[in-house]
Scaffold this motif. Sequence first.
Motif, PDB file in Angstrom:
ATOM      1  N   UNK A  63       0.815  -1.217   0.000  1.00  0.00           N
ATOM      2  CA  UNK A  63       0.000   0.000   0.000  1.00  0.00           C
ATOM      3  C   UNK A  63       0.850   1.268   0.000  1.00  0.00           C
ATOM      4  N   UNK A  64       2.007   1.215   0.624  1.00  0.00           N
ATOM      5  CA  UNK A  64       2.854   2.412   0.699  1.00  0.00           C
ATOM      6  C   UNK A  64       4.078   2.329  -0.206  1.00  0.00           C
ATOM      7  N   UNK A  65       4.041   1.472  -1.179  1.00  0.00           N
ATOM      8  CA  UNK A  65       5.166   1.348  -2.115  1.00  0.00           C
ATOM      9  C   UNK A  65       5.163   2.545  -3.059  1.00  0.00           C
ATOM     10  N   UNK A  66       6.311   3.035  -3.420  1.00  0.00           N
ATOM     11  CA  UNK A  66       6.396   4.243  -4.238  1.00  0.00           C
ATOM     12  C   UNK A  66       5.782   4.056  -5.621  1.00  0.00           C
ATOM     13  N   UNK A 122       2.133   4.386 -10.712  1.00  0.00           N
ATOM     14  CA  UNK A 122       1.566   3.437 -11.659  1.00  0.00           C
ATOM     15  C   UNK A 122       0.257   2.791 -11.207  1.00  0.00           C
ATOM     16  N   UNK A 123      -0.131   2.962  -9.967  1.00  0.00           N
ATOM     17  CA  UNK A 123      -1.323   2.295  -9.454  1.00  0.00           C
ATOM     18  C   UNK A 123      -0.973   0.915  -8.922  1.00  0.00           C
ATOM     19  N   UNK A 124      -1.984   0.184  -8.435  1.00  0.00           N
ATOM     20  CA  UNK A 124      -1.701  -1.148  -7.887  1.00  0.00           C
ATOM     21  C   UNK A 124      -1.253  -2.106  -8.971  1.00  0.00           C
ATOM     22  N   UNK A 162       9.915  -2.911 -14.075  1.00  0.00           N
ATOM     23  CA  UNK A 162       9.822  -2.448 -12.695  1.00  0.00           C
ATOM     24  C   UNK A 162       9.058  -3.494 -11.886  1.00  0.00           C
ATOM     25  N   UNK A 163       9.191  -3.505 -10.569  1.00  0.00           N
ATOM     26  CA  UNK A 163       8.438  -4.475  -9.771  1.00  0.00           C
ATOM     27  C   UNK A 163       6.947  -4.168  -9.797  1.00  0.00           C
ATOM     28  N   UNK A 164       6.147  -5.189  -9.687  1.00  0.00           N
ATOM     29  CA  UNK A 164       4.688  -5.086  -9.611  1.00  0.00           C
ATOM     30  C   UNK A 164       4.086  -4.413 -10.842  1.00  0.00           C
TER      31      UNK A 164
END
Length: 70
Positions: free
Chosen positions: A26-29, A34-36, A54-56
């Motif tokens: 939830x607090x990832x930059x 980019x959104x969830x 990039x991750x996620x």
Amino acid sequence: MRICNSESAIRHRLNKAGYHLQKAPARHWTRAVYGPGYMVTDDRNVAVLGAVQRPYEATLEDIRAFAERV
């Protein structure tokens, strides 16, 4: 073959196949920009989907298509 519609059903299907579904914290930059997003890792914690640039970076549709193939 059943179609997985919910995130929990996809997570369960991937766990049975030996993969782990990870969602951006939830607090990832990256969430602010980019959104969830999602990432699939194997049992060695190596990303197999959602971590090319990039991750996620994978969407729920990408994860659903991957889960249908495994």
